[in-house]
Scaffold this motif. Structure first.
Motif: not given
Length: 124
Positions: A1-3, A24-26, A28-36, A74-76
């Motif tokens: 799980x990312x932080x 995000x840490x971790x 696997x960030x590229x598999x996450x949907x992210x919202x504000x 996603x590279x960052x």
């Protein structure tokens, strides 16, 4: 799980701009949907914008459409929220939140990973 860690908030005059970052840490960030989302004391958390893992699906709340732009690198391991033409009613604590998978949603309860938030204050 990312932080998740948000940054970029601050005090700005009405009409000004800010860019928020959610890093995000971790690996696997590229598999996450992210919202504000944002929250004012005494009110419920409010959806602002969401971006799918690839960036191919993006949605905005009507209140910010045309003024805010969400993007990701996603590279960052970072999602950005560019906020232009800020209004006093945009004043809130802004949170980024993530969920695994490509289903985008505006419901706060669907996100299981949250940052600590960053304060945005827009003066009139």
């Amino acid at each position: 799980q990312v932080q998740l860690v948000e940054s970029g908030g601050g005090l700005v005059q009405a009409g000004g701009s800010l860019r928020l970052s959610c890093t995000a840490s971790g690996r696997t960030f590229s598999i996450y949907t992210v919202a504000w989302l944002r929250q004012v004391p005494g009110k419920e958390r409010e959806f602002v914008s969401v971006i799918s893992p690839s960036g191919g699906s993006i949605y905005y709340a009507d209140s910010v459409k045309g003024r805010f732009t969400i993007s990701r690198d996603n590279t960052k391991n970072t999602v950005y929220l560019q906020m232009n033409s800020l209004k006093p009613e945009d004043t809130a604590k802004y949170y980024c939140a993530a969920r695994v998978g490509a289903v985008v949603t505006d419901s706060p309860v669907k996100y299981n990973t949250w940052g600590q938030g960053t304060q945005v204050t827009v003066s009139s």
